[in-house]
Scaffold this active site. Structure first.
Site, mmCIF file in Angstrom:
data_model
loop_
_atom_site.group_PDB
_atom_site.id
_atom_site.type_symbol
_atom_site.label_atom_id
_atom_site.label_comp_id
_atom_site.label_asym_id
_atom_site.label_seq_id
_atom_site.Cartn_x
_atom_site.Cartn_y
_atom_site.Cartn_z
ATOM 1 N N LEU A 153 60.022 -3.344 80.340
ATOM 2 C CA LEU A 153 59.586 -2.408 79.298
ATOM 3 C C LEU A 153 60.747 -1.569 78.780
ATOM 4 O O LEU A 153 61.703 -1.286 79.488
ATOM 5 C CB LEU A 153 58.464 -1.513 79.804
ATOM 6 N N CYS A 260 69.278 2.377 81.904
ATOM 7 C CA CYS A 260 69.293 0.973 82.352
ATOM 8 C C CYS A 260 70.587 0.226 82.048
ATOM 9 O O CYS A 260 71.287 -0.200 82.972
ATOM 10 C CB CYS A 260 68.114 0.232 81.736
#
Ligand code: UGA
Length: 434
Positions: A153, A260
């Site tokens: 996601l 990330c």
């Protein structure tokens, strides 16, 4: 099946809420009492479109609950999704101490068979360590399996990404674990790819690193565009028309940020070093990304010559639009540099100002957070676009120009059309185009 979600950060919260919305019986737990108290009352500690509505709905339905008690959650669950954080250490590797302590807690509460699912982004071969840790610390004969089910996601579209996945990766080593996970994701059965665990773990790191590489690649090309008559927007468009390349993640700008990409690229480099595989391509990806801020500062210097005591409006602090997240945001290093050159900064973001105050407290006249965008640009010597929020795309540039001390616009995300902006009388700088 009763599902326990351990860790209710971005990934854990979305996982808990969305799995309950798929009809599963879910309990979320976290060491942060405040997060759990808020969640139990239907309030989300993160800003994520649609998440709070689903949280409230499923709390009301009774398919979702939250608890501070890790032991109870483990004992009550058949499946445990491990969503604890894996922060970056000094050497770039992922710090696995929370995964390890969670594994020990699972071992100590192994009252019946459990499927332990890694959801956090972890280095390849982590499952081996989880298995070893649970085996070492478990008291009785409790059986368990470990599986990997990485999450893909994106912040800002997390709920829709979870509910409409491109792929559901299931890394397993037993039939039982496979069947349980396939059942959990039966709504997405056409999207399921079953692999072994090392493969599943690597799919996640390889995907993020590949996307980061695409961004660094186009940023590299943008530097070349600036030294020629080429326009990086059209180069990206032309490249993207080839379906083998694809048009997404080819937006040149200030580089990638967030919790990330920067961390995952560095972690994969470190994994390669540890396992004796040469991943130096990724070192370049990281270096190019880090250098984006210096190249942007070059444009600011070209426009302002001396930065000291210049009023600079910085629009956009979040690492990307539609989030309040400032972790590893390009704005942070940019502000640090401008601060060291004694600029007078006027900072504005639609959602991320509270988070940015943690990095840079209000310090007038050097750092001022403005209530709205217009207050930021008032009497500014230059305006910087750092995050491409829609609110900035719709700016009334005519009005802005009249409010600024000098009509200088330095666009780090290529939000505007150069001809249009210049025709209004702005001095305009952007990325990879004249
Ligand atoms: C990223 C991945 O896209 C998700 O698939 C993954 O699940 C997630 O990391 C994760 O590992 O948890 P996210 O960090 O939320 O998601 O954000 P992205 O939308 O991927 O953007 C990352 C950064 O790249 C942002 O700073 C964005 O501004 C930048 N970017 C993106 C560009 O500079 N150019 C582009 O063309 C695209």
């Amino acid at each position: 099946m009763k599902i326990g979600v351990i860790g209710t950060g971005y990934v854990g919260m979305v996982t808990a809420v969305c799995l309950s919305d798929l009809g599963h019986d879910v309990i979320g737990t976290d060491i942060d009492k405040e997060k759990i108290d808020k969640a139990s009352q239907g309030s989300c500690h993160i800003y994520e479109p649609g998440l709070e509505e689903l949280l409230k709905k499923n709390l009301k339905n009774g398919t979702l609950s939250f608890s501070h008690a890790l032991e109870d959650t483990i004992q009550a669950s058949d499946v445990l999704f491990v969503c604890v954080n894996t922060p970056q250490r000094e050497d770039g590797s992922a710090d696995m101490c929370y995964v390890e302590s969670t594994s020990r807690s699972i071992a100590e509460n192994l009252n019946k068979y459990k499927l332990v699912v890694e959801k956090s982004t972890v280095p390849v071969q982590t499952s081996m360590w989880i298995k070893r840790t649970i085996s070492l610390y478990k008291k009785g004969n409790g059986e368990f399996d470990v599986a990997s089910n990485p999450e893909f996601l994106r912040e800002g579209t997390a709920v829709s990404d979870f509910m409409h996945p491109d792929r559901v990766i299931i890394g397993v080593e037993t039939k039982k674990a496979e069947e349980m996970l396939v059942k959990i994701y039966k709504k997405f059965k056409d999207k399921v790819l079953v692999t072994n665990i090392d493969t599943a773990e690597l799919i996640k790191h390889a995907s993020n690193s590949f996307l980061a590489m695409k961004i660094s690649f186009i940023n590299l090309i943008s530097d070349l565009c600036e030294r020629t008559d080429a326009d990086v927007e059209l180069v990206a468009k032309g490249m993207g028309l080839d379906p083998r390349i694809g048009k997404r993640f080819l937006r040149a700008g200030l580089g990638y940020g967030g919790s990330c990409f920067p961390k995952d690229v560095r972690a994969l480099i470190k994994i390669g070093e540890d396992l004796g595989a040469d991943l130096s391509l990724l070192k370049e990806v990281d270096r190019i990304n880090t250098d984006r801020i210096q190249s942007f500062l070059g444009k600011i210097k070209k426009a302002l010559w001396i930065v000291k005591d210049k009023k600079i409006a910085v629009l956009g602090l979040a690492f990307k639009p539609e989030t309040d997240d400032t972790r590893n945001a390009p704005s942070i290093n940019l502000i640090k540099e401008l601060q060291s050159q004694e600029a007078l900064l006027r900072l504005y973001d639609p959602k991320a100002m509270d988070n940015m105050r943690i990095h840079f407290p209000e310090d007038p006249p050097k750092i001022i957070y403005t209530q709205n965008l217009l207050d930021a640009v008032k009497e500014a010597n230059a305006l910087l676009i750092v995050t491409e929020w829609d609110e900035f795309k719709d700016l009334n540039l005519r009005k802005i120009k009249d409010m600024m001390a000098n009509p200088i616009l330095i666009d780090g995300r290529n939000v505007f059309d150069p001809d249009e902006v210049r025709s209004l009388g702005f001095e305009y700088y952007s990325i990879g185009r004249k």
